[in-house]
Design a protein around this motif. Structure first.
Motif, PDB file in Angstrom:
ATOM      1  N   ASP A   1     -51.869   8.598 101.806  1.00 24.07           N
ATOM      2  CA  ASP A   1     -52.509   9.815 102.309  1.00 24.07           C
ATOM      3  C   ASP A   1     -53.874   9.979 101.653  1.00 24.07           C
ATOM      4  O   ASP A   1     -53.974  10.291 100.476  1.00 24.07           O
ATOM      5  CB  ASP A   1     -51.595  11.020 102.004  1.00 24.07           C
ATOM      6  N   GLU A   2     -54.885   9.781 102.433  1.00 18.57           N
ATOM      7  CA  GLU A   2     -56.270   9.851 101.973  1.00 18.57           C
ATOM      8  C   GLU A   2     -56.499   9.100 100.665  1.00 18.57           C
ATOM      9  O   GLU A   2     -56.925   9.669  99.670  1.00 18.57           O
ATOM     10  CB  GLU A   2     -56.685  11.324 101.800  1.00 18.57           C
ATOM     11  N   PRO A   3     -56.243   7.825 100.679  1.00 19.81           N
ATOM     12  CA  PRO A   3     -56.364   7.071  99.428  1.00 19.81           C
ATOM     13  C   PRO A   3     -57.804   6.918  98.956  1.00 19.81           C
ATOM     14  O   PRO A   3     -58.030   6.613  97.804  1.00 19.81           O
ATOM     15  CB  PRO A   3     -55.766   5.705  99.781  1.00 19.81           C
TER      16      PRO A   3
ATOM     17  N   GLY B   1     -56.900  19.797 108.018  1.00 17.35           N
ATOM     18  CA  GLY B   1     -55.961  20.679 108.713  1.00 17.35           C
ATOM     19  C   GLY B   1     -55.416  20.115 110.005  1.00 17.35           C
ATOM     20  O   GLY B   1     -54.696  20.792 110.731  1.00 17.35           O
ATOM     21  N   ALA B   2     -55.721  18.862 110.290  1.00 20.00           N
ATOM     22  CA  ALA B   2     -55.251  18.268 111.548  1.00 20.00           C
ATOM     23  C   ALA B   2     -53.741  18.071 111.549  1.00 20.00           C
ATOM     24  O   ALA B   2     -53.118  18.000 112.604  1.00 20.00           O
ATOM     25  CB  ALA B   2     -55.949  16.934 111.774  1.00 20.00           C
ATOM     26  N   GLY B   3     -53.163  17.962 110.360  1.00 19.29           N
ATOM     27  CA  GLY B   3     -51.710  17.777 110.269  1.00 19.29           C
ATOM     28  C   GLY B   3     -51.307  16.415 109.746  1.00 19.29           C
ATOM     29  O   GLY B   3     -50.139  16.035 109.806  1.00 19.29           O
ATOM     30  N   LYS B   4     -52.275  15.687 109.202  1.00 16.39           N
ATOM     31  CA  LYS B   4     -52.000  14.332 108.707  1.00 16.39           C
ATOM     32  C   LYS B   4     -50.969  14.354 107.586  1.00 16.39           C
ATOM     33  O   LYS B   4     -49.975  13.616 107.615  1.00 16.39           O
ATOM     34  CB  LYS B   4     -53.303  13.686 108.179  1.00 16.39           C
ATOM     35  N   THR B   5     -51.218  15.200 106.608  1.00 17.14           N
ATOM     36  CA  THR B   5     -50.317  15.248 105.452  1.00 17.14           C
ATOM     37  C   THR B   5     -48.927  15.700 105.880  1.00 17.14           C
ATOM     38  O   THR B   5     -47.920  15.144 105.440  1.00 17.14           O
ATOM     39  CB  THR B   5     -50.894  16.186 104.381  1.00 17.14           C
ATOM     40  N   THR B   6     -48.874  16.688 106.737  1.00 18.25           N
ATOM     41  CA  THR B   6     -47.575  17.186 107.200  1.00 18.25           C
ATOM     42  C   THR B   6     -46.791  16.080 107.894  1.00 18.25           C
ATOM     43  O   THR B   6     -45.602  15.894 107.630  1.00 18.25           O
ATOM     44  CB  THR B   6     -47.791  18.373 108.157  1.00 18.25           C
ATOM     45  N   LEU B   7     -47.484  15.316 108.724  1.00 19.22           N
ATOM     46  CA  LEU B   7     -46.821  14.200 109.404  1.00 19.22           C
ATOM     47  C   LEU B   7     -46.296  13.183 108.385  1.00 19.22           C
ATOM     48  O   LEU B   7     -45.153  12.733 108.448  1.00 19.22           O
ATOM     49  CB  LEU B   7     -47.811  13.524 110.373  1.00 19.22           C
TER      50      LEU B   7
HETATM   51  N1  LIG Z   1     -46.274  24.337 103.369  1.00 17.81           N
HETATM   52  C1  LIG Z   1     -47.046  24.856 104.352  1.00 17.81           C
HETATM   53  N2  LIG Z   1     -46.871  26.131 104.717  1.00 17.81           N
HETATM   54  C2  LIG Z   1     -47.625  26.657 105.698  1.00 17.81           C
HETATM   55  N3  LIG Z   1     -48.582  25.992 106.350  1.00 17.81           N
HETATM   56  C3  LIG Z   1     -48.810  24.707 106.017  1.00 17.81           C
HETATM   57  C4  LIG Z   1     -48.054  24.071 105.003  1.00 17.81           C
HETATM   58  N4  LIG Z   1     -48.478  22.803 104.888  1.00 17.81           N
HETATM   59  C5  LIG Z   1     -49.463  22.662 105.794  1.00 17.81           C
HETATM   60  N5  LIG Z   1     -49.666  23.791 106.470  1.00 17.81           N
HETATM   61  C6  LIG Z   1     -50.631  23.994 107.566  1.00 17.81           C
HETATM   62  O1  LIG Z   1     -50.481  22.957 108.459  1.00 17.81           O
HETATM   63  C7  LIG Z   1     -51.731  22.515 108.930  1.00 17.81           C
HETATM   64  C8  LIG Z   1     -51.868  21.033 108.714  1.00 17.81           C
HETATM   65  O2  LIG Z   1     -52.002  20.776 107.332  1.00 17.81           O
HETATM   66  P1  LIG Z   1     -52.073  19.324 106.711  1.00 17.81           P
HETATM   67  O3  LIG Z   1     -52.108  19.453 105.258  1.00 17.81           O
HETATM   68  O4  LIG Z   1     -51.002  18.521 107.305  1.00 17.81           O
HETATM   69  O5  LIG Z   1     -53.468  18.824 107.243  1.00 17.81           O
HETATM   70  P2  LIG Z   1     -54.274  17.523 106.850  1.00 17.81           P
HETATM   71  O6  LIG Z   1     -54.640  16.867 108.110  1.00 17.81           O
HETATM   72  O7  LIG Z   1     -53.549  16.726 105.864  1.00 17.81           O
HETATM   73  O8  LIG Z   1     -55.583  18.138 106.211  1.00 17.81           O
HETATM   74  P3  LIG Z   1     -56.487  17.590 104.996  1.00 17.81           P
HETATM   75  O9  LIG Z   1     -57.439  16.625 105.575  1.00 17.81           O
HETATM   76  O10 LIG Z   1     -57.151  18.829 104.516  1.00 17.81           O
HETATM   77  O11 LIG Z   1     -55.558  17.008 104.004  1.00 17.81           O
HETATM   78  C9  LIG Z   1     -52.755  23.340 108.216  1.00 17.81           C
HETATM   79  O12 LIG Z   1     -53.185  24.376 109.069  1.00 17.81           O
HETATM   80  C10 LIG Z   1     -52.057  23.907 107.045  1.00 17.81           C
HETATM   81  O13 LIG Z   1     -52.557  25.151 106.701  1.00 17.81           O
END
Ligand SMILES: Nc1ncnc2c1ncn2[C@@H]1O[C@H](COP(=O)(O)OP(=O)(O)OP(=O)(O)O)[C@@H](O)[C@H]1O
Ligand SMILES: [Mg+2]
Lengths: 410, 295
Positions: free
Chosen positions: B157-159, B37-43
């Motif tokens: 992403d998390e390979p 949930g840190a935001g890695k995937t979103t970034l």
């Molecule tokens: N499509 C979305 N709609 C709403 N919230 C989202 C969406 N995608 C991600 N989030 C929120 O954004 C935050 C970051 O999510 P993200 O998937 O980027 O984390 P992550 O670091 O990749 O985590 P993980 O290690 O679990 O993959 C989380 O709180 C998640 O719930």
């Protein structure tokens, strides 16, 4: 790309089952056509199969030719002669069947006479032909128009509210300008082919619609979308390849099904009679079509319909991202019109003539009076539908392209 | 070859998944380290143009990546966290298909697929259906897919998620091998994944890059210190609750604890040299990674 897209559809278990189902539907409809044709033999028993087909064919071939007044007189006299036989007069059903068997050669003409000499346009009496006398032969063709006009122009009748003046005039003109006398022949092959065609075409529309539903949506289902959209062509050429795959799948499978169905059916039942007017089977139809033309219209219309169904399904699947939801689209398109028709609302019923399900069953709809006043001219539904749905189908192409490529990933 | 991220922010209905990130990436391997949930995937989704930022910009050699469209995607290789594929394709077909949508010419594609199958060790499995591959093999196919167009920017992403220790090591080596002459950004929540192969490490917390630098820089700049001390069995739980404990080693008398703390936790505690694991614990308050990650 196209090759891989096709493999995505056809390589899955669902795709293979769907293709097999389509093949089964084709085989089943060929069988329905052949088994529909029966011959009543001299014992009054029904026979089916290839021998029966060839007997019926030769019986009707005897009367092939121009159905003019002298020929009609001849047929009416023959009918009177056969009706007067002890077998026809008998109270025993089996004896009646024997007499029926003798009439099989002139049966198509007798059926038309039941309409031509009917008391009203909307009435049908199976025994009507038995009371027709040779001196009435000249009324055969004029009666078709006369009865229709009487129904159409009846001040108290229902037709009053259904059509405006232009539409009425158009219908009357279509009736009056129909080429007579008819050329008649053994037409069982074409009639069966066309009669069962909606089944094949509707099955094709449902199955191909189902197969199209995954083209876009499976990308999400398989979670392959992030890779897909982040590639060089993931938002242009690869999307076109998907649309192309839908198009080619529908085109190849549809035409393969329809051509196999047509060739097998006509091959078994006979190609004769393609030049005869469809009014032999659909007396009231206002379209001027020979059987072969009706076939072309039916299969081309069916193709446009299938393509429209498939593209609409694809567009819905791109929008909803759900193949399951999208695959209900063909069913809805097919069954909602039936439901609406049952509401018995005249305006709705008339509009139904422009619904896409019409395209899948053109031959069935040839006898309906779907006419529309376009302002500058009046056209029958089947004159409008192919062009209308070519435009709508083409319009779906850019719609689904944009819908799919613009879709942000969740 | 320069990827510049400026004030990048992504909000999802009020919450900031990525919050004002500013970084510049040039040739080399970068590790993006953060808890769930840190935001890695979103970034990463923004870096791959799959997601539009709420604000801020991303440029490649000064050009906005969203405006570059296909030109940007042609230098991009991406292995998503949830790597999906076409179940009925064989490995080879899958790679050929991806090569075609990446715009490789068929002859080039054929050669490239062969090379990569060899490089990721899937030559023998080339005719297997994708759905029949093991988890590790799927990941390797995923890497191969990302590498097809010889990308200048490789985003993974998390390979290593869900791989066993051996696969994990192989994977790390593979990534080092592939890292030449490109930017590789690799996300993980397992410290050891990036400890040795990443030149620069970003610690991501609540959508922000909390701290970044090479592994030695990060350990040197750690705001707290690391201690080792002996405690009796009875007191282990109390310590675990009260302090950031990065390791517990049971001994006959009780346990030897490794503790991250600004103050000396006990009188007999000895200060030791911090590792990246300790840094992770210091910033996130929890241990980095899974039990099997310590290889
Ligand atoms: N499509 C979305 N709609 C709403 N919230 C989202 C969406 N995608 C991600 N989030 C929120 O954004 C935050 C970051 O999510 P993200 O998937 O980027 O984390 P992550 O670091 O990749 O985590 P993980 O290690 O679990 O993959 C989380 O709180 C998640 O719930
Ligand atoms: Mg993630």
């Amino acid at each position: 790309m196209l090759r891989f897209e096709l493999k995505k559809i056809l390589g899955s278990a669902g795709g293979k089952i769907a293709a097999l189902l389509l093949a089964a539907a084709v085989a089943l409809s060929c069988w329905m056509c052949v088994s529909d044709v029966c011959w009543v033999n001299d014992q009054g028993d029904e026979e089916i199969g290839f021998a029966a087909i060839s007997k019926l064919r030769s019986a009707q071939k005897q009367w092939a030719g121009v159905l003019d007044t002298p020929r009609l007189e001849e047929i009416i006299r023959e009918n009177q002669r056969l009706c007067a036989t002890p077998e026809a007069q008998s109270k025993d059903y089996n004896q009646n069947d024997i007499a029926y068997g003798w009439k099989q050669g002139i049966r198509p003409v007798l059926n038309m006479m039941n309409y031509a000499y009917s008391r009203g346009f909307q009435e049908y009496d199976w025994y009507c032909n038995e009371s027709v006398t040779p001196n009435q032969a000249g009324d055969f063709y004029p009666n078709r128009t006369k009865l229709m006009k009487a129904w159409l122009l009846d001040e108290t009748g229902s037709a009053q509210y259904l059509f405006n003046e232009n539409e009425k005039n158009y219908l009357i003109e279509q009736y009056e300008t129909l080429e007579t006398p008819f050329y008649i022949d053994y037409t069982q092959g074409w009639e069966e082919l066309l009669y069962n065609s909606p089944f094949v075409i509707m099955m094709a529309a449902l199955i191909l619609g189902y197969m199209s539903s995954g083209i876009f949506a499976n990308e999400y289902r398989w979670r392959a979308d992030p890779v897909f959209f982040s590639t060089r062509h993931g938002r242009d050429k690869a999307v076109w390849a998907k649309i192309g795959a839908g198009f080619w799948m529908v085109t190849v499978l549809y035409w393969a099904s329809v051509l196999i169905y047509s060739l097998v059916t006509l091959g078994l039942l006979g190609f004769d009679g393609g030049q005869c007017p469809v009014q032999i089977a659909l007396w009231k139809s206002f379209y001027h079509l020979k059987f072969w033309q009706a076939w072309v219209l039916t299969v081309v219309g069916g193709y446009i319909g299938c393509l429209f169904f498939a593209f609409l399904t694809m567009w819905v699947s791109a929008k909803t991202r759900s193949a399951v939801f999208a695959s209900t689209v063909p069913f809805l398109l097919m069954f909602v019109p039936n439901f609406l028709d049952n509401l018995n609302n005249d305006t709705i019923s008339r509009l139904l003539g422009l619904f896409p399900d019409m395209l899948l069953q053109i031959y069935q709809k040839l006898r309906y009076f779907y006419v529309y006043d376009l302002g500058f001219c009046v056209k029958g539904a089947l004159d409008i539908l192919p062009a209308l749905y070519i435009v709508l189908t083409a319009a779906l192409v850019p719609l689904m392209y944009c819908q799919f490529r613009k879709r942000p990933i969740k | 070859m320069e990827l510049t991220i400026t004030n990048l922010t992504k909000e999802f209905s009020g919450t900031r998944a990525v919050d004002s990130v500013n970084e510049t990436l040039t040739r080399g391997v970068y590790g993006l380290l953060g808890v769930n949930g840190a935001g890695k995937t979103t970034l990463m989704r923004m870096l791959t143009t799959l997601l539009h930022p709420s604000s801020g910009s991303i440029t490649w050699d000064g050009e906005d990546i969203f405006a570059m469209e296909g030109r940007f995607r042609s230098i991009l290789g991406y292995l998503p966290q949830e790597f999906g594929f076409y179940p009925n394709f064989t490995v080879e077909e899958y790679l050929q298909y991806i090569a075609s949508i990446k715009g490789l010419r068929p002859a080039v594609a054929k050669q490239r697929v062969k090379e990569l199958l060899h490089q990721v060790g899937l030559s023998k499995a080339r005719s297997k259906k994708m759905k029949n591959l093991s988890g590790g093999m799927k990941r390797r196919a995923g890497i191969a897919q990302a590498m097809l167009n010889d990308p200048k920017l490789l985003i993974l992403d998390e390979p290593t998620a869900g791989l066993d220790p051996n696969e994990r090591i192989r994977f790390r080596n593979l990534i080092s091998e592939l890292a030449e002459d490109r930017i590789v950004l690799l996300s993980t929540h397992i410290v050891s994944d990036v400890e040795y192969i990443a030149g620069k490490i970003f610690l991501m917390k609540d959508g922000r890059i909390a701290v970044s630098g090479t592994a030695p820089e990060l350990t040197a700049a750690m705001p707290e210190r690391v201690w080792v001390c002996q405690v009796s069995k009875a007191r282990i739980d109390a310590y675990l609750k009260a302090l950031k404990v990065s390791n517990v080693k049971t001994t006959p008398e009780g346990a030897e604890l490794r503790i991250v703390s600004a103050e000396q936790p006990t009188d007999d505690a000895v200060q030791v040299v911090p590792t990246l694991e300790d840094v992770f614990l210091c910033y996130f308050g929890q241990r980095g990674g899974e039990a099997d990650a310590a290889v």
